[in-house]
Design a protein around this motif. Structure first.
Motif, PDB file in Angstrom:
ATOM      1  N   THR A  99    -101.912   1.995  -5.738  1.00 21.21           N
ATOM      2  CA  THR A  99    -100.879   1.612  -4.784  1.00 21.21           C
ATOM      3  C   THR A  99    -101.370   1.840  -3.359  1.00 21.21           C
ATOM      4  N   PRO A 100    -100.706   1.229  -2.372  1.00 28.29           N
ATOM      5  CA  PRO A 100    -101.157   1.354  -0.979  1.00 28.29           C
ATOM      6  C   PRO A 100    -101.332   2.806  -0.547  1.00 28.29           C
ATOM      7  N   GLY A 101    -102.380   3.028   0.232  1.00 30.93           N
ATOM      8  CA  GLY A 101    -102.681   4.367   0.717  1.00 30.93           C
ATOM      9  C   GLY A 101    -103.269   5.282  -0.336  1.00 30.93           C
ATOM     10  N   ASP A 102    -103.695   4.697  -1.449  1.00 32.21           N
ATOM     11  CA  ASP A 102    -104.247   5.482  -2.558  1.00 32.21           C
ATOM     12  C   ASP A 102    -103.255   6.540  -3.043  1.00 32.21           C
ATOM     13  N   LYS A 103    -101.962   6.230  -2.954  1.00 34.07           N
ATOM     14  CA  LYS A 103    -100.965   7.251  -3.286  1.00 34.07           C
ATOM     15  C   LYS A 103    -100.881   7.516  -4.780  1.00 34.07           C
ATOM     16  N   TYR A 104    -100.741   6.433  -5.561  1.00 38.30           N
ATOM     17  CA  TYR A 104    -100.628   6.586  -7.004  1.00 38.30           C
ATOM     18  C   TYR A 104    -101.514   5.570  -7.715  1.00 38.30           C
ATOM     19  N   THR A 127     -94.288 -11.279 -21.737  1.00 35.87           N
ATOM     20  CA  THR A 127     -93.562 -11.342 -20.474  1.00 35.87           C
ATOM     21  C   THR A 127     -94.461 -10.824 -19.359  1.00 35.87           C
ATOM     22  N   ILE A 128     -94.032 -11.010 -18.141  1.00 34.58           N
ATOM     23  CA  ILE A 128     -94.693 -10.438 -16.967  1.00 34.58           C
ATOM     24  C   ILE A 128     -93.627  -9.720 -16.156  1.00 34.58           C
ATOM     25  N   SER A 129     -93.885  -8.463 -15.808  1.00 35.59           N
ATOM     26  CA  SER A 129     -92.946  -7.684 -15.001  1.00 35.59           C
ATOM     27  C   SER A 129     -93.437  -7.598 -13.566  1.00 35.59           C
ATOM     28  N   ILE A 130     -92.489  -7.565 -12.631  1.00 34.98           N
ATOM     29  CA  ILE A 130     -92.799  -7.416 -11.208  1.00 34.98           C
ATOM     30  C   ILE A 130     -92.414  -5.991 -10.790  1.00 34.98           C
ATOM     31  N   ILE A 131     -93.397  -5.254 -10.288  1.00 33.76           N
ATOM     32  CA  ILE A 131     -93.178  -3.862  -9.890  1.00 33.76           C
ATOM     33  C   ILE A 131     -93.191  -3.736  -8.366  1.00 33.76           C
ATOM     34  N   ASP A 132     -92.191  -3.042  -7.852  1.00 31.76           N
ATOM     35  CA  ASP A 132     -92.135  -2.714  -6.430  1.00 31.76           C
ATOM     36  C   ASP A 132     -92.989  -1.464  -6.222  1.00 31.76           C
ATOM     37  N   GLU A 133     -94.029  -1.578  -5.401  1.00 31.94           N
ATOM     38  CA  GLU A 133     -94.967  -0.474  -5.212  1.00 31.94           C
ATOM     39  C   GLU A 133     -94.398   0.654  -4.354  1.00 31.94           C
ATOM     40  N   GLU A 134     -93.324   0.391  -3.615  1.00 30.68           N
ATOM     41  CA  GLU A 134     -92.708   1.441  -2.810  1.00 30.68           C
ATOM     42  C   GLU A 134     -91.706   2.251  -3.620  1.00 30.68           C
ATOM     43  N   THR A 135     -90.833   1.553  -4.343  1.00 38.19           N
ATOM     44  CA  THR A 135     -89.812   2.260  -5.115  1.00 38.19           C
ATOM     45  C   THR A 135     -90.288   2.624  -6.512  1.00 38.19           C
ATOM     46  N   LEU A 136     -91.422   2.051  -6.919  1.00 40.13           N
ATOM     47  CA  LEU A 136     -91.977   2.278  -8.254  1.00 40.13           C
ATOM     48  C   LEU A 136     -90.953   1.951  -9.335  1.00 40.13           C
ATOM     49  N   THR A 137     -90.388   0.742  -9.208  1.00 39.77           N
ATOM     50  CA  THR A 137     -89.406   0.256 -10.167  1.00 39.77           C
ATOM     51  C   THR A 137     -89.756  -1.164 -10.591  1.00 39.77           C
ATOM     52  N   ASN A 138     -89.283  -1.545 -11.763  1.00 40.78           N
ATOM     53  CA  ASN A 138     -89.400  -2.920 -12.244  1.00 40.78           C
ATOM     54  C   ASN A 138     -88.253  -3.718 -11.642  1.00 40.78           C
ATOM     55  N   VAL A 139     -88.583  -4.716 -10.816  1.00 40.63           N
ATOM     56  CA  VAL A 139     -87.539  -5.476 -10.123  1.00 40.63           C
ATOM     57  C   VAL A 139     -87.281  -6.832 -10.769  1.00 40.63           C
ATOM     58  N   GLY A 140     -87.891  -7.084 -11.920  1.00 44.00           N
ATOM     59  CA  GLY A 140     -87.612  -8.345 -12.608  1.00 44.00           C
ATOM     60  C   GLY A 140     -88.705  -8.735 -13.568  1.00 44.00           C
ATOM     61  N   GLY A 169     -97.735  -7.396   0.111  1.00 42.99           N
ATOM     62  CA  GLY A 169     -97.745  -6.045   0.632  1.00 42.99           C
ATOM     63  C   GLY A 169     -96.840  -5.078  -0.085  1.00 42.99           C
ATOM     64  N   ARG A 170     -96.170  -5.564  -1.152  1.00 43.71           N
ATOM     65  CA  ARG A 170     -95.199  -4.672  -1.799  1.00 43.71           C
ATOM     66  C   ARG A 170     -95.129  -4.801  -3.324  1.00 43.71           C
ATOM     67  N   HIS A 171     -95.431  -5.975  -3.868  1.00 42.07           N
ATOM     68  CA  HIS A 171     -95.194  -6.189  -5.289  1.00 42.07           C
ATOM     69  C   HIS A 171     -96.481  -6.485  -6.051  1.00 42.07           C
ATOM     70  N   VAL A 172     -96.503  -6.014  -7.302  1.00 39.88           N
ATOM     71  CA  VAL A 172     -97.627  -6.273  -8.188  1.00 39.88           C
ATOM     72  C   VAL A 172     -97.066  -6.711  -9.531  1.00 39.88           C
ATOM     73  N   ALA A 173     -97.729  -7.687 -10.146  1.00 43.06           N
ATOM     74  CA  ALA A 173     -97.315  -8.182 -11.457  1.00 43.06           C
ATOM     75  C   ALA A 173     -98.104  -7.456 -12.542  1.00 43.06           C
ATOM     76  N   VAL A 174     -97.450  -7.185 -13.669  1.00 39.51           N
ATOM     77  CA  VAL A 174     -98.129  -6.612 -14.823  1.00 39.51           C
ATOM     78  C   VAL A 174     -97.826  -7.492 -16.034  1.00 39.51           C
ATOM     79  N   SER A 175     -98.877  -7.868 -16.759  1.00 45.40           N
ATOM     80  CA  SER A 175     -98.706  -8.689 -17.955  1.00 45.40           C
ATOM     81  C   SER A 175     -98.404  -7.797 -19.156  1.00 45.40           C
TER      82      SER A 175
END
Length: 340
Positions: free
Chosen positions: A202-207, A259-272, A247-253
């Protein structure tokens, strides 16, 4: 999985020679010489497909070595490296046309491959051989520095932004390993879950985000403290990542759930979730305009095109058996290969 990688070792040299001859045959590239091709690796049949990004038609099929799984551009974008894991070699192709440039032999079991952000290190995972091979990169050929035993079944990798550490998932032992590149030593290993695969920083090498192919979630790892701090529910077979370049979202297969999930890298949640897909979504690539996500379907012999505005699969393109890595010439080079 080991049986899959060992299958086809007999006769590899003959197949390789035949492939080189076929690739050199006149006319194989005659309809494919332009800069908007999409290159897809068909790991189950030792070929790559060239797809015209405008017409969405396969314009050429080019032989590779045995089991080409992953690919990535050289830092100068002058070549695309295809890693042939069972043939134990690298194939360099023209990223615009897919035409073979040269071969580099004695690169053993290159399953996944990646360049450190400073381009000084070239690393391959030997999933079949349980090791990590670390090379110095001089801008032309990798020079082997260390063959580091790393059990069990090292697969995917990600680098720290300072190029000092490469992180590697170990699929059988369920661990994440951190390897110090300057000393070529394992700094630590930590348990993260069942069959960890794709990695994303994730941005800034945070996680570090880890796709759990043996489960239905992405693990969030505080790598500085070597522990899982959260899990993000996605779908069965969470596998590989692709940034959506916003700058905020990453997809995971999710390879099992299809399915493919969209993860918000700031909130660390699945947004769809993107549903209605074919079996086995795996590697993904984003068009330059960021409107469409292309995905390889490992179990369907097809590549799909997803409209990100509607989150719908709008088209599929037949390719070869077990399509895996995918590459767009008009995308900027990255440090770790997209896919697994």
């Amino acid at each position: 999985m080991r049986k899959f990688f060992l299958a086809g070792l007999n006769g590899t040299a003959g197949a390789f020679a035949a492939g080189v001859a076929l690739a050199a045959a006149a006319g194989v590239y005659s309809t494919a010489v332009h800069a908007n091709n999409v290159i897809v690796l068909n790991s189950g049949e030792a070929t790559l497909s060239l797809i015209d990004q405008t017409t969405h038609k396969v314009v050429a099929t080019v032989p590779t070595g045995k089991e080409p799984h992953h690919l990535m551009a050289t830092p100068d974008n002058a070549s695309l490296i295809v890693a042939n894991s069972v043939s134990n070699n690298l194939m360099f192709v023209d990223p615009k046309t897919g035409k073979t440039q040269r071969w580099l032999e004695n690169i053993e079991d290159p399953y996944q491959l990646g360049f450190s952000p400073d381009h000084k290190w070239f690393v391959t995972t030997g999933l079949r051989l349980d090791r990590l091979d670390i090379y110095r990169y001089d801008g032309h050929d990798p020079v082997l520095v260390k063959r580091l035993p790393l059990e069990v079944m090292p697969s995917h990798m990600a680098f720290s932004s300072d190029s000092k550490t490469v992180f590697v998932t170990l699929q059988v032992s369920g661990e994440l390993a951190a390897v110090d590149l300057p000393t070529q030593t394992v700094k630590w290993k930590t348990k993260v879950g069942k069959v960890p695969a794709g990695l994303w920083m994730t941005p800034g090498d945070k996680y570090l985000l880890v796709g759990m192919t043996g489960a239905d979630y992405v693990a969030v790892v505080d790598w500085r403290n070597q522990k899982v701090v959260k899990t993000i529910q996605t779908g069965n077979g969470a596998h590989n990542f692709r940034s959506l370049d916003d700058g905020r979202h990453v997809a995971v297969s999710n390879r099992v759930a299809s399915t493919i999930s969209i993860i918000d890298e700031e909130t660390l949640t699945n947004v769809g979730d993107i549903t209605g897909l074919l079996p086995g979504p795996d590697d993904m690539e984003l068009t330059a305009d960021k409107k469409y996500l292309w995905v390889t379907f490992r179990f369907a012999k097809k590549v799909g095109i997803i409209d990100l505005a509607s989150r719908k699969l709008i088209e599929t393109i037949p390719v070869g058996r077990s399509p895996h890595g995918i590459y767009f010439f008009d995308r900027a080079p990255v440090t770790a290969a997209n896919g697994a």
